[in-house]
Write a protein that holds these residues in place. Structure first.
Motif, PDB file in Angstrom:
ATOM      1  N   HIS A 105       0.844  -1.193   0.000  1.00  0.00           N
ATOM      2  CA  HIS A 105       0.000   0.000   0.000  1.00  0.00           C
ATOM      3  C   HIS A 105       0.882   1.246   0.000  1.00  0.00           C
ATOM      4  CE1 HIS A 105       0.920   1.030   4.139  1.00  0.00           C
ATOM      5  NE2 HIS A 105       0.032   2.013   4.116  1.00  0.00           N
TER       6      HIS A 105
ATOM      7  N   ASP B  71      -2.972  -2.233  -3.070  1.00  0.00           N
ATOM      8  CA  ASP B  71      -2.860  -3.123  -4.224  1.00  0.00           C
ATOM      9  C   ASP B  71      -3.847  -4.274  -4.040  1.00  0.00           C
ATOM     10  OD1 ASP B  71      -2.155  -4.727  -6.332  1.00  0.00           O
ATOM     11  OD2 ASP B  71       0.001  -4.456  -6.073  1.00  0.00           O
TER      12      ASP B  71
ATOM     13  N   GLU C  31      -5.187  -6.291  -6.299  1.00  0.00           N
ATOM     14  CA  GLU C  31      -4.872  -7.496  -7.068  1.00  0.00           C
ATOM     15  C   GLU C  31      -3.878  -8.374  -6.315  1.00  0.00           C
ATOM     16  OE1 GLU C  31      -3.173  -8.764 -11.496  1.00  0.00           O
ATOM     17  OE2 GLU C  31      -3.495  -6.650 -10.974  1.00  0.00           O
ATOM     18  N   TYR C  32      -2.863  -7.755  -5.729  1.00  0.00           N
ATOM     19  CA  TYR C  32      -1.895  -8.505  -4.931  1.00  0.00           C
ATOM     20  C   TYR C  32      -2.578  -9.140  -3.721  1.00  0.00           C
ATOM     21  CZ  TYR C  32       2.041  -9.354  -1.781  1.00  0.00           C
ATOM     22  OH  TYR C  32       2.934  -9.927  -0.913  1.00  0.00           O
ATOM     23  N   HIS C  33      -3.474  -8.387  -3.090  1.00  0.00           N
ATOM     24  CA  HIS C  33      -4.195  -8.893  -1.924  1.00  0.00           C
ATOM     25  C   HIS C  33      -5.012 -10.134  -2.276  1.00  0.00           C
ATOM     26  CE1 HIS C  33      -7.420  -9.210   1.025  1.00  0.00           C
ATOM     27  NE2 HIS C  33      -8.282  -8.854   0.097  1.00  0.00           N
TER      28      HIS C  33
END
Length: 293
Positions: free
Chosen positions: A78, A88, A90-92
């Motif tokens: 973040h 983020d 998508e990463y999460h």
């Protein structure tokens, strides 16, 4: 009914009967496991120098009594400035999918952050995780590392409640929830090693000796409490009395048959064999060096 003249009145809608069961239930207790706590601390130690705090996702399980169990966590990328906060997503979600393959029972229950500052950005992040947790309220764990002057280290848990006639994502109040640190008996030895002054792991015999000292100290405390109650110095607690009866009233047949002695002999035998194998390996390595020369 409609309001005629402009006023500060708030229109309250009547909730139909039977709809209370679908309302999210506020957690009664949040328990934090050592794995999740150490993961948060590791994330904080690996942060960039420009980051004032780090955030991440909490994973765990819920039960019917309203207790939330935080079992693990992972960091989330973040960016936070004076003008904006970005996460983020998508990463999460990718990290959650990977974790869910290994631990299918664990679900997203909220998020964590370091520090004790709860501001507008915290409310926005809380709103995002509220959407991730579905019908359950999102849990926020605030871990204060105590590195700032005047701040004491500690962990607090919160849930959010909207504020205002027309609630907005950035407007909410964080309501404290009881939080406690809990670990399993199998994790006690590892935690004792981390909190001890020793920098190297203890041997099996040293671990056994420390365990016996701990048990002896606990028995002395229990014996002192029982004597104080019998002498009238302290008023007895019925809950403690029932717990002691259940504990010491257990079946001791195995101990009387020598089960503890056999277990101790097995431990000593394993330790002896380990030392013997180590000595044999050292002798073999030295013979190999002599032969090579």
């Amino acid at each position: 009914m409609p309001l005629g003249q402009p006023s500060s009145a708030v229109y309250i809608q009547n909730v139909p009967a039977g709809s209370h069961s679908s309302q999210p239930r506020t957690p009664t207790l949040v328990t934090l496991h050592p794995v999740a706590l150490f993961s948060i601390l590791d994330h904080y130690l690996r942060r960039m120098e420009t980051q004032e705090r780090v955030i991440g996702t909490l994973l765990g399980v819920r039960n019917d009594s309203g207790e939330v169990e935080v079992r693990s966590s992972y960091a989330v990328v973040h960016k936070e400035t004076a003008e904006l906060v970005a996460v983020d997503m998508e990463y999460h979600r990718t990290m959650y999918e990977l974790h869910h393959r290994v631990h299918p029972r664990e679900v997203i229950i909220g998020w964590y952050s370091t520090g004790s500052n709860l501001d507008t950005y915290s409310a926005l992040i809380q709103n995002f995780y509220t959407q991730e947790t579905g019908q359950h309220p999102a849990i926020h764990i605030a871990l204060n590392t105590g590195v700032e002057e005047g701040q004491q280290p500690g962990v607090k848990a919160y849930v959010s409640s909207p504020v205002g006639v027309h609630p907005k994502p950035e407007n909410c109040v964080f309501v404290p929830v009881p939080c406690e640190f809990r670990f399993h008996d199998a994790e006690r030895s590892g935690l004792d090693l981390l909190t001890s002054e020793s920098s190297s792991p203890l041997s099996d015999l040293e671990t056994l000796a420390e365990s016996l000292k701990t048990v002896s100290s606990m028995l002395d405390r229990v014996l002192g409490y029982v004597r104080s109650v019998l002498s009238g110095e302290v008023k007895g607690d019925p809950a403690v009395g029932r717990y002691l009866m259940d504990t010491f009233g257990a079946d001791t047949g195995e101990l009387e048959k020598g089960g503890f002695r056999d277990s101790l002999q097995d431990t000593l035998m394993v330790s002896y064999l380990a030392e013997l194998v180590r000595s044999q390996a050292e002798v073999s390595s030295r013979l190999a060096l002599v032969t090579a020369s």
